[in-house]
Every structure is written in C-alpha cells, then in structure tokens.
Motif scaffolding. Structure first.
Motif: not given
Lengths: 339, 339
Positions: A18, A29, A34
């Motif tokens: 990720t 995402v 994020r």
DNA sequence: TCACTTACTGGGAACGCTTCCAACTACGTC
DNA sequence: GACGTAGTTGGAAGCGTTCCCAGTAAGTGA
C-alpha cells in the motif's frame, strides 16, 4: 540506517504494498490511508531508494552522454556545453538523469560503465567521431542509441544533425556574391562527418558558380584556433594569395585572423573571412565575423527527445528517426569589400 | 532476456556463489572451476548487472558533479571542461562513474537526482556559487561532498581551490614592477569567492606598494567577454584614464581589449592589460596576454581524489581536508611598456 | 588414527523496491 | 438472502547481485 518503505508502511499502519502504491500515485487507495502514508513520508523525510527501484522495474531512468574524444579538444569552443544544456533541458523535464561517459586523454577506459547491464536505459553519442572504440562498442551494445551527427558505418542508428552542407554552401555563396573568386577553405577533420560535409558545401557553392575547386586552396584543420593559424600561414605562401577564406569553424577563423594580422593584412579589405558555428566570440571580434549559426542546444534537446520518446513507448515497428535542423547565415563585417 | 549470474553458474556447473566469487576475484576458488566460469562468461558475453550489484553492496560507484549555474554561462571559457576532464581522470582510474547534475536556465529542478537514496556515493560541487538551492540542498544531504572553491557558510565541507588571492597579487605586482601606477581592475562577480579573492589580491599588491585603492577604478564584471567590454568602456570615461587594467578573467581581458581597440588605443603602449586563467586563447591573441595560470584539470583531479579516498576508506576521526593549489604568473606581451 | 586446520563449495538470506494475485470488505441488485 | 462487482488491502514472489555460514574433502602433525 536509511529509512525504507517498510518503515513508512509500519508508521502508517499499512503494508509495504500500500505504501508503494501511495508513493507511485496508484488509484484505488483509500484517501485517509493515502494521507497517513504521505504524512509518514514527510515526517521522516523519506527518499525512495533509486537503485532498488531500478532493479525492480528494470529501468534506471538514466541515459549516457558519450563523448568519444578527449573533452578539452571539444570543449575548446562552446559547442559541447550548449549541446549538454539542450540534453539536460529535455532530461530534467522528464525526470531522467545523465551520466557522462568520456574518453580522457590519458585514460584507457572509454565507455567504462556503459557496458554494465541495467546502468543506462539509453545513450546519446555527443559527437560522432568514428573511432575504433565507438564502433566496437556500437557493435555489441544493446541499449537504444541516438547520435548527434550521422554515423556512416551504422545507418541503422537514429541521428540528429544540422544541415552542415547547406550552411557551408550558403556562406560560400555569400562570399561569391560579394565578389570574391579565389576562395580558400580551412576544413575540419575529414574523419568527422561535419568536417566532410562543410567541405562539400564549399565545393557545391564553387561548382554552382562555375568556379573550379583548387586543391591547394583546401587545407585540413581540426577546428582549433591553433590549426586555423597554421593553415592560414600555409595559404599565405601561395601566389596569388586567396582573396577570401571560409574556415569550417569560428575558432579556426579566429586563428586565421591572427595569422593575417601577423602578416600585416586586414580583414576584409585584403582578405575576406567567414566562419561556421556562430560562437559568442564571433560577434565580439573585430571585425565581427560572418558565419553560419547552428542551433546547438536545440540539437541536444532534439536528440534527447528522440531517445526518451523511444524509451518511454517503444514503437511497434522499427523505424529509424532522422532529423536535420536548419542552419542560418549570419552576415557581419568580415566579408564585405569596403568601397 | 539478459544473461544473469545464475545462467553463468548453470553453464559452468557451479553455484551462483562460486560464480560470484570468480567474478569478484575472490581467493579460494579452484583454478579449474575458475577457468570454467570465465569461459562461460566469455562465451555468453555476460555483463554483470550494475544495479543489482549496487543494491547488494550498498554502493553505486557513482559520484555526482553538481553544477549550480546554467552551464552555458560557465562553459563560455574552458574552465569547466578542464575541471571535468580532471575529475574524469581520477574517476576512470578508480572505476567510478560521473553523473551530471546541472541547473539549466529554464529548468526548475536543480539537483533532481541527488536526493534519491542509493543513487550517488558522493558529490563534487563544481563551482561554489552560494545560491539558495545549493545551500538548501547541503543542509539536508547526507552523502559526502567535496567542493571546488571554499563555501563560506559551510566551513565543514572539504574543498580544493587555487590560490586566487596570491595569483592576483603576483600579476598586479608585476604591473607595478613594470612601472604602472594607475591600475584598474575588472573583478569577477562578488558573490563568487574567486571573484572576491582576486579582488583582494589586487588590493594586497597595491597596498604593499603604497598605492591606495581607488573605488572608481574597480568595476564588477561576471567573467564574460561582454562584461569585460562594458567595464572597460566605463573605465575609459575617467580622466585620467587608467594606465593598466587587471581583468579577473581572460575572457574579460579579451572584452577589455575589444573596447580599447574600438577607442583607438593600443595594448600595452596606451594601456597595459593582464588577465587571469590562462585560457588557450590568451597565448594566441595579439598582443599575447600576461595572465595567471591555474591548474584547472589538477583541481578537478584533486577534488575527485579527496572524495574517492574518503569513500573508499572513510577516516576513523573526522577531518576536513583542505587543499590549495598554487597559481603561476605567465608573462607575455600585454604589460611591457615598449621603449 | 585422530583431531585440526585449510581450501573449496553451495544454500539461502539480504539489499529495498514493484507488482501480481488472492482475499476481504461494502454496496447494490435481482 | 444469495450474488456479483468494484474498491481496497496484504502476502509473497520476484529483480540480480553479495556474502555469511555451514559443510565437505583433503592435507597436516602428533
């Protein structure tokens, strides 16, 4: 010691995958996630490891600039700097880096690093001198290459060049137009294609005007000031002496001017003088030099564009790109007969 | 697609470890095995992947050459080419590669790649202009750096420099010795340390001879031909005009010469002229220029040595290396009063 | 003959990243 | 309420090297 992506992932409470996705601006995402990752990146001043990335994606985002001759001989005029500036312009724009690969006068390891796999994505040959090292390297190399100047023996290599022949023809035609008839030339090295083509342009102009090319009025130089000086002294020994000289580089024109001054002759009244390149000094000297301007920075920029375009999306069917940039006649004071 | 070490190992019938040992010339490999591996390498024309190697050993064998100013302004004289040639000399010798990091006039991404971890082992600052980008970068960077020219605001950075101050003093003393008294100077940019130090050398010489420094005889240029021309024209407006001029670069001396010629004055009879740098043109111009020679290639070579020595075996206790190379007075024709 | 070194070799983890794949959520939809 | 489906996530297998560690075979001295 250095912060890794794992560390970032851990701080943000996500997986390495990720974190990587965030770093590379992938979609899908969660905005909150994020932001957490970016925060961790900012907090730690994290910089991704370029080497690891290159290894994973099998690209380095680096191109080589190959300079096949001892640099000081080429850098004597501002040709190469401008070329590099042009290349750098394109590279900066597209996030590529430049490696300098040059043959030093003493070193015996030209193109040392080019062969190493994975080091360079592509290369630009900055000045096509067809020496054995270059040709040998081209023979076995596998990365894409673009050349500044055509390489005769390898017609498959894309290149960018200026119209040397036409430029030379224009300036010699200008001399003819000004009324000169006994026109000599100091050429560049004949193993460099620019040298040969400028000479051919000289011949074109004379032939078109019905003037025959006299071998004794053709002296080979090497683009340097010194060689222009020597060549001019040779020319001055002929009787009748030439009434005009086309030097294939401004630096050689400068050398020729020095020889003429030493002989007590003035330019353009006794002998007219024209150059090629339009270096900054050409406008500054006395008399200001009539010459041919070539778009050097543009040359580098274009070569880099050709290479990077190719690298970023390789064409389906192989096509060899060739670009010829125009030259421009710059008329100043050194070839006008004063009334 | 590309051949890997695994492939080599397989062909030679050994493990990857052994193949790696052969490649890196480790001892304790059976000679017969060693030969088999080399044979496989030759047969396949195998080239190790530099990126993978860098990742594993955590060194890239690449140093950056940081050029903080638009390159064409610096390359106008052959200073930087020679410097790079010197750096390249040392790098080739020790199997290092050079990345060019330059600020283009248009680009806004100076030092683009330096930040990326693992990309560079160290860097040489090619010309210490203390601009905001450079200082900001130095602030946060972690790789070893050597500077060409002292960086005042960061005394901890090792540097190599020529003795600008003493060189300038020598040449101005020479002017004094030749009998000139009203000596002007065209300085370099005062935000570059070389500019300031050459000016200080000028002051040293005058003061030591009991001549006071006249502010109106000090004009700031930027090392370019054009700026020398402009500065000289300014100087010529003073009455009485200076009887000698020390230009802090040969290119500026060249510009000054042009201005003097345009004003109908001769060198050295009307005005004496001295430069700094000893570029190739200095010996070729008329009159040949008295100037100060600096060992530019040596400068680059030394900087690279300092950096690579440090990289190859980092010293136990931190010491900041400083090297000052001597300059040399080159007496030619431009400052001798003709009898 | 038995430790004990020494010369040589292979297995496998590590370097720090990308990316494929599978899985897990939450959300409608029929 | 079973069933896609799209968005989101983590696990793990790479990328091509180096190098530590353990292991084998051969040689050495008592």
């Amino acid at each position: 010691m250095n912060i890794t992506l794992d560390e970032i992932a851990h701080r943000a409470g996500v997986s390495r995958s990720t974190a990587s996705r965030v770093l590379n601006h992938h979609p899908h995402v969660n905005p909150a996630v994020r932001e957490r990752v970016w925060q961790a990146i900012r907090e730690t001043n994290y910089q991704p490891n370029h080497t690891a990335r290159s290894l994973a994606i099998r690209r380095s985002q680096v191109i080589g600039i190959i300079i096949p001759q001892p640099i000081h001989t080429l850098f004597a005029d501002p040709y190469l700097p401008l070329l590099i500036e042009g290349i750098a312009h394109t590279c900066n724009e597209r996030q590529f880096a430049m490696m300098l690969e040059l043959a030093t006068s003493t070193g015996n390891h030209p193109y040392l690093h080019i062969g190493r796999r994975g080091f360079l994505d592509g290369a630009i040959i900055a000045s096509a001198v067809e020496d054995q090292f270059l040709l040998q390297w081209l023979q076995q190399e596998t990365i894409p290459v673009v050349s500044i100047g055509r390489i005769i023996s390898h017609p498959g290599i894309p290149y960018v060049d200026v119209d040397n022949r036409h430029g030379a023809r224009m300036v010699v035609e200008h001399l003819i137009h000004c009324g000169y008839r006994r026109i000599a030339t100091i050429t560049g090295p004949m193993n460099i294609i620019a040298g040969r083509e400028r000479y051919m342009g000289y011949c074109d102009a004379l032939t078109a005007a019905g003037i025959s090319v006299q071998p004794e009025l053709v002296i080979e130089g090497n683009f340097s000031e010194e060689s222009g000086y020597i060549a001019m002294n040779t020319l001055l020994r002929f009787d009748p002496r030439p009434d005009a000289v086309f030097a294939a580089s401004d630096m050689m024109a400068l050398g020729a001017l020095r020889a003429l001054r030493a002989a007590g002759l003035t330019v353009p009244n006794d002998v007219a003088l024209a150059g090629f390149d339009d270096i900054p000094l050409a406008a500054a000297m006395t008399p200001a030099l009539t010459t041919v301007r070539q778009p050097i920075a543009k040359l580098g920029q274009t070569a880099a564009c050709l290479l990077l375009d190719y690298l970023l999306n390789p064409p389906a069917e192989p096509t060899v790109q060739r670009v010829i940039l125009p030259t421009e006649l710059v008329i100043r004071e050194s070839c006008h007969k004063q009334p």
